[in-house]
Write a protein that holds these residues in place. Structure first.
Motif, PDB file in Angstrom:
ATOM      1  N   ARG A 204      -8.861   2.408  -4.722  1.00 14.55           N
ATOM      2  CA  ARG A 204      -8.674   2.677  -3.432  1.00 14.55           C
ATOM      3  C   ARG A 204      -7.211   2.667  -3.028  1.00 14.55           C
ATOM      4  O   ARG A 204      -7.199   3.519  -2.271  1.00 14.55           O
ATOM      5  CB  ARG A 204      -9.464   1.202  -2.542  1.00 14.55           C
ATOM      6  CG  ARG A 204      -9.705   1.593  -1.050  1.00 14.55           C
ATOM      7  CD  ARG A 204     -10.095   0.367  -0.364  1.00 14.55           C
ATOM      8  NE  ARG A 204     -11.430  -0.194  -1.246  1.00 14.55           N
ATOM      9  CZ  ARG A 204     -11.772  -1.416  -1.114  1.00 14.55           C
ATOM     10  NH1 ARG A 204     -11.066  -2.419  -0.003  1.00 14.55           N
ATOM     11  NH2 ARG A 204     -12.962  -1.862  -1.787  1.00 14.55           N
ATOM     12  N   TYR A 205      -6.393   2.050  -3.472  1.00 20.30           N
ATOM     13  CA  TYR A 205      -4.916   2.201  -3.369  1.00 20.30           C
ATOM     14  C   TYR A 205      -4.246   3.147  -4.278  1.00 20.30           C
ATOM     15  O   TYR A 205      -3.145   3.598  -3.774  1.00 20.30           O
ATOM     16  CB  TYR A 205      -4.275   0.688  -3.110  1.00 20.30           C
ATOM     17  CG  TYR A 205      -4.794  -0.245  -2.147  1.00 20.30           C
ATOM     18  CD1 TYR A 205      -3.909  -0.135  -1.068  1.00 20.30           C
ATOM     19  CD2 TYR A 205      -5.841  -0.900  -2.347  1.00 20.30           C
ATOM     20  CE1 TYR A 205      -4.664  -0.920   0.333  1.00 20.30           C
ATOM     21  CE2 TYR A 205      -6.348  -1.636  -1.250  1.00 20.30           C
ATOM     22  CZ  TYR A 205      -5.430  -1.681   0.094  1.00 20.30           C
ATOM     23  OH  TYR A 205      -6.155  -2.340   0.956  1.00 20.30           O
ATOM     24  N   ILE A 206      -4.580   3.020  -5.595  1.00 16.87           N
ATOM     25  CA  ILE A 206      -3.931   3.945  -6.564  1.00 16.87           C
ATOM     26  C   ILE A 206      -4.978   4.909  -6.941  1.00 16.87           C
ATOM     27  O   ILE A 206      -5.774   4.607  -7.856  1.00 16.87           O
ATOM     28  CB  ILE A 206      -3.422   3.144  -7.716  1.00 16.87           C
ATOM     29  CG1 ILE A 206      -2.447   1.959  -7.306  1.00 16.87           C
ATOM     30  CG2 ILE A 206      -2.520   4.241  -8.537  1.00 16.87           C
ATOM     31  CD1 ILE A 206      -1.879   1.197  -8.396  1.00 16.87           C
ATOM     32  N   LYS A 207      -5.222   6.045  -6.019  1.00 20.53           N
ATOM     33  CA  LYS A 207      -6.417   6.682  -6.211  1.00 20.53           C
ATOM     34  C   LYS A 207      -6.489   7.660  -7.810  1.00 20.53           C
ATOM     35  O   LYS A 207      -5.436   8.183  -8.222  1.00 20.53           O
ATOM     36  CB  LYS A 207      -6.335   7.804  -5.315  1.00 20.53           C
ATOM     37  CG  LYS A 207      -6.517   7.263  -3.708  1.00 20.53           C
ATOM     38  CD  LYS A 207      -6.541   8.370  -2.589  1.00 20.53           C
ATOM     39  CE  LYS A 207      -6.613   7.634  -1.341  1.00 20.53           C
ATOM     40  NZ  LYS A 207      -7.815   6.574  -1.024  1.00 20.53           N
ATOM     41  N   GLY A 208      -7.498   7.348  -8.259  1.00 17.73           N
ATOM     42  CA  GLY A 208      -7.585   8.067  -9.727  1.00 17.73           C
ATOM     43  C   GLY A 208      -7.454   9.338  -9.673  1.00 17.73           C
ATOM     44  O   GLY A 208      -7.055  10.179 -10.819  1.00 17.73           O
ATOM     45  N   GLU A 209      -7.919  10.311  -8.575  1.00 21.99           N
ATOM     46  CA  GLU A 209      -7.798  11.493  -8.648  1.00 21.99           C
ATOM     47  C   GLU A 209      -6.448  12.061  -8.384  1.00 21.99           C
ATOM     48  O   GLU A 209      -6.032  13.339  -8.369  1.00 21.99           O
ATOM     49  CB  GLU A 209      -8.732  12.406  -7.554  1.00 21.99           C
ATOM     50  CG  GLU A 209      -8.455  11.705  -5.929  1.00 21.99           C
ATOM     51  CD  GLU A 209      -9.167  10.340  -5.586  1.00 21.99           C
ATOM     52  OE1 GLU A 209      -9.164  10.417  -4.565  1.00 21.99           O
ATOM     53  OE2 GLU A 209      -9.506   9.823  -6.435  1.00 21.99           O
TER      54      GLU A 209
ATOM     55  N   LYS B 263       0.957  -1.226   0.113  1.00 18.29           N
ATOM     56  CA  LYS B 263      -0.068  -0.138   0.021  1.00 18.29           C
ATOM     57  C   LYS B 263       0.812   1.133   0.095  1.00 18.29           C
ATOM     58  O   LYS B 263       0.304   2.260  -0.555  1.00 18.29           O
ATOM     59  CB  LYS B 263      -0.981   0.003   0.976  1.00 18.29           C
ATOM     60  CG  LYS B 263      -0.354  -0.029   2.526  1.00 18.29           C
ATOM     61  CD  LYS B 263      -1.276   0.011   3.646  1.00 18.29           C
ATOM     62  CE  LYS B 263      -0.922  -0.126   5.039  1.00 18.29           C
ATOM     63  NZ  LYS B 263      -1.954  -0.168   6.144  1.00 18.29           N
ATOM     64  N   GLU B 264       2.045   1.272   0.506  1.00 20.62           N
ATOM     65  CA  GLU B 264       2.856   2.509   0.485  1.00 20.62           C
ATOM     66  C   GLU B 264       3.446   2.592  -0.778  1.00 20.62           C
ATOM     67  O   GLU B 264       3.583   3.739  -1.308  1.00 20.62           O
ATOM     68  CB  GLU B 264       4.015   2.136   1.599  1.00 20.62           C
ATOM     69  CG  GLU B 264       3.605   2.323   2.866  1.00 20.62           C
ATOM     70  CD  GLU B 264       4.806   2.082   3.943  1.00 20.62           C
ATOM     71  OE1 GLU B 264       5.976   2.336   3.581  1.00 20.62           O
ATOM     72  OE2 GLU B 264       4.438   2.188   5.242  1.00 20.62           O
ATOM     73  N   LEU B 265       3.640   1.774  -1.413  1.00 20.55           N
ATOM     74  CA  LEU B 265       4.422   1.811  -2.808  1.00 20.55           C
ATOM     75  C   LEU B 265       3.065   2.338  -3.763  1.00 20.55           C
ATOM     76  O   LEU B 265       3.365   3.082  -4.765  1.00 20.55           O
ATOM     77  CB  LEU B 265       4.792   0.569  -3.422  1.00 20.55           C
ATOM     78  CG  LEU B 265       6.213   0.022  -2.711  1.00 20.55           C
ATOM     79  CD1 LEU B 265       6.737  -1.204  -3.230  1.00 20.55           C
ATOM     80  CD2 LEU B 265       7.177   1.320  -3.169  1.00 20.55           C
ATOM     81  N   ALA B 266       2.177   1.555  -3.428  1.00 24.33           N
ATOM     82  CA  ALA B 266       0.859   1.928  -4.438  1.00 24.33           C
ATOM     83  C   ALA B 266       0.321   3.485  -4.251  1.00 24.33           C
ATOM     84  O   ALA B 266      -0.039   3.991  -5.226  1.00 24.33           O
ATOM     85  CB  ALA B 266      -0.389   1.202  -3.930  1.00 24.33           C
TER      86      ALA B 266
END
Length: 684
Positions: free
Chosen positions: A388-393, A336-339
């Motif tokens: 959720r982990y690589i947020k589109g925004e 999740k940190e890398l994501a």
């Protein structure tokens, strides 16, 4: 233990060639597979001993050809990888299964080059388990094993190893330390032997592309890299996203472009971004399909890819979908940190390969209706989880395309022309496109009609602007996420959007469609057809599988007007219409995209045009459902379909006062201020 398993499996496989336990045709299949695996073992030893760096390039080429020879077009008719041949030799019951098994064994090639022993061993053991099942049944009853029992072997293979395959796939995408490809392209690129280090199929296309780039002036290659990486940076800027919060960028490209990618890596690092470069999927465990996402070499045979795009049909069920989702959740949580610092993809596409006339084979595996629905549900859930982990925004992307030598004898001239197209005057196009946008913003809807046999007759409804002085419907797209320059686009209102979209011939994701029509009602595809096959059911299935991506219907996610008449003129000059990628084709006329909007998963991020107005048309009646937690908000696909200028009769905007303002008539821009766009068209 893994090394011991490898040795034991290898010894058992080597014994198969001298055995005659099974019925002749079945035994011959296993002998052929054992011979292929022996070639894999020999390649493993060769690479492990450092042979890639010491063998003459002639030997590297011969080895590469041998590994892929069996699926090349001239040999495919007699290959077990061909479902039609496999069924012919081994019968309807087992033929499809054996063809799948060989395709899965072929995923060993890249694994051997990366020296991933565990992944090699599990495929060897899968093969031996299937062979053992045949041998045991033959010895015990004189019969062949139950087909369902064979499927069960593959089912548990997928179930048992999906987690590790998912973990490795995400690790390659998110972690810069997973650097197999990066280490190669950061080496010496002056000798094209490096192309054989990847384990991908290599042809003259890749060799000549690399050689051409090495022979270009260094400043030209630097300019190519700069256009590519600046497009990525500007994508964050115009999307109102903070690139300084990101630490990685995923580079996706085709072999041969390493001299440019090498410079792009340097550019990205100056931005504070480390590259991740992962290989396109080749195994059922990685979700292999028709499209190749990642880096890859030459495609040995597109018919082979097409025949095996639905191999998961052998085992796919609700439980396996759940296993995959659990694996994704576990892996995203682990990384999740890398994501969180992953910036998104930077893609280099190629075009110019010889078109393929792909055949739909009944002998190939095909998804059932229930499996199609499961696939759609999985893609929706996986997309939601990724966001959720690589947020589109917070993420962005960029795409650029270049030709390959197979495009013909004008390759060098076309390549130079594409460099010119990719670096057109940003400010000039911005001004002309703003003029088009100002006119469109007066409208309630847009009318698009074809000519010269093109039956297009579409009405596209626009969002109403509450504050016209501050808001706009269309984004002014120049050279950022989609290179080259040249389009204004919007997310239409679905209610009231209706009509027929027709294209006489178009290539979408390397598949040809002849006389394709899509019928829309309230912005949704309600009917579709083409003339690729003799029977309508086949044509509709072809579109549903590859354009609708197994959905029963898709919305019109985008309407755009392409303005890159320079690209259109170049395409006609060299006669390469059938070889053009969507990336450039969409700029050569109005286009329509079915699927998600261009703002998918990033609708909440305010987007502004250079004139300061906010683009408010970021949602439609489907995407807005996300606020209710409705999974039907997204479709996880977006396919652009373009009408070329010379098939275009009219593009007009109709105002709220029912005044009709023409923008294009008879294939020419008639809106004042856009006259320069017609100059290239007059040269065609």
């Amino acid at each position: 233990m893994v090394e011991e398993r490898f040795i034991l499996a290898k010894e058992r496989i080597q014994e198969i060639k001298s055995e005659s336990i099974l019925q002749k045709e079945v035994q011959q299949y296993f002998i052929n597979m054992a011979e292929f695996l022996e070639m894999i073992f020999e390649t493993w030893d060769f690479i492990k001993a450092g042979g890639l760096k010491t063998a003459p390039i002639r030997e590297l080429k011969e080895r590469n050809q041998r590994l892929y020879a069996d699926i090349l077009e001239d040999q495919y008719a007699h290959s077990y990888a061909n479902p039609a041949y496999s069924v012919l030799k081994l019968g309807e019951t087992y033929g499809k299964f054996f063809s799948f098994l060989y395709a899965e064994l072929r995923s060993l090639i890249p694994l051997v080059y990366e020296q991933r022993l565990s992944d090699v061993v599990i495929r060897m053991e899968l093969f031996l388990e299937v062979y053992g099942s045949f041998c045991c049944e033959q010895e015990e009853s004189g019969n062949e094993p139950d087909y369902e029992a064979l499927k069960e072997i593959v089912y548990w293979y997928v179930s048992d190893y999906t987690r590790e395959a998912t973990r490795k796939k995400l690790e390659d995408m998110l972690d810069p330390n997973s650097d197999f490809a990066l280490r190669i392209l950061e080496g010496d690129l002056s000798d094209s032997r490096y192309l054989y280090y990847f384990g991908e199929y290599v042809t003259d296309n890749e060799i000549e592309t690399s050689r051409h780039l090495c022979e270009l002036p260094e400043e030209t290659v630097q300019k190519m890299a700069d256009t590519y990486t600046e497009g990525y940076r500007i994508g964050f800027l115009v999307g109102n996203k903070d690139i300084t919060r990101k630490k990685t960028v995923n580079i996706r490209y085709c072999l041969g472009f390493e001299p440019m990618i090498q410079k792009a890596v340097e550019n990205f690092r100056k931005m504070g971004l480390e590259p991740t470069i992962y290989r396109a999927a080749s195994s059922i465990l990685q979700g292999k399909g028709m499209s190749r996402v990642g880096y890859y070499g030459a495609i040995p045979n597109k018919q082979y890819d097409f025949d095996h795009k639905d191999d998961q049909a052998l085992v796919l069920d609700k439980r396996l979908v759940q296993v995959r989702m659990e694996a994704l959740k576990e892996t995203y949580e682990e990384y999740k940190e890398l994501a969180g610092v992953f910036g998104g993809p930077a893609v280099v596409e190629v075009f110019g390969e010889r078109p393929s006339d792909l055949k739909e084979k009944h002998e190939a595996l095909h998804l059932s209706d229930a499996q199609q629905k499961l696939t759609v549900e999985y893609m929706a859930a996986a997309g939601e989880l990724q966001n959720r982990y690589i947020k589109g925004e917070e993420r962005s992307f960029t795409i650029i395309a270049f030709p390959v030598p197979e495009i013909g004898e004008d390759f060098a001239a076309i390549f130079d022309e594409v460099i010119r197209i990719n670096t057109l005057d940003y400010d000039l196009y911005q001004r002309m496109q703003q003029n088009i946008i100002d006119t469109l913003d007066k409208g309630k809807y847009v009318l698009i009609k074809g000519k010269k046999g093109n039956k297009t007759n579409m009405k596209v409804v626009l969002h109403s602007l509450a504050e016209p002085d501050k808001q706009t419907n269309f984004e002014n797209c120049v050279a950022d996420v989609n290179i080259p320059v040249g389009e204004v686009f919007t997310s239409p209102v679905l209610k009231g959007t209706e009509g027929v979209l027709h294209v006489s011939r178009v290539y979408l994701n390397e598949l040809e469609y002849r006389n394709m029509t899509l019928t829309f009602k309230d912005g949704m595809v309600v009917d579709y057809d083409c003339e690729n096959f003799e029977h309508r059911e086949q044509n509709r299935k072809y579109i549903k599988d590859n354009v609708l991506h197994h959905h029963d219907a898709l919305p019109l996610g985008e309407f755009a007007i392409g303005t890159n008449t320079t690209a259109f003129a170049a395409v006609r000059k060299y006669g390469i219409e059938d070889k053009l990628p969507i990336l450039i084709a969409e700029k050569t006329g109005p286009h329509f995209a079915v699927g998600d909007t261009c703002y998918s998963h990033a609708e909440e991020v305010a987007v502004y045009n250079p004139d300061g107005k906010e683009v408010v048309a970021r949602d439609n009646e489907c995407s807005i459902k996300r606020k209710e937690g409705d999974k039907a908000a997204y479709f996880n696909c977006h396919t652009d379909i373009t009408i070329p200028y010379d098939e275009l009769g009219e593009v007009s905007v109709v105002t709220y006062e029912e005044k009709v303002i023409p923008i294009i008539e008879d294939g020419r821009f008639v809106l004042p201020g856009c006259e320069k766009l017609n100059i290239p068209l007059e040269e065609v």
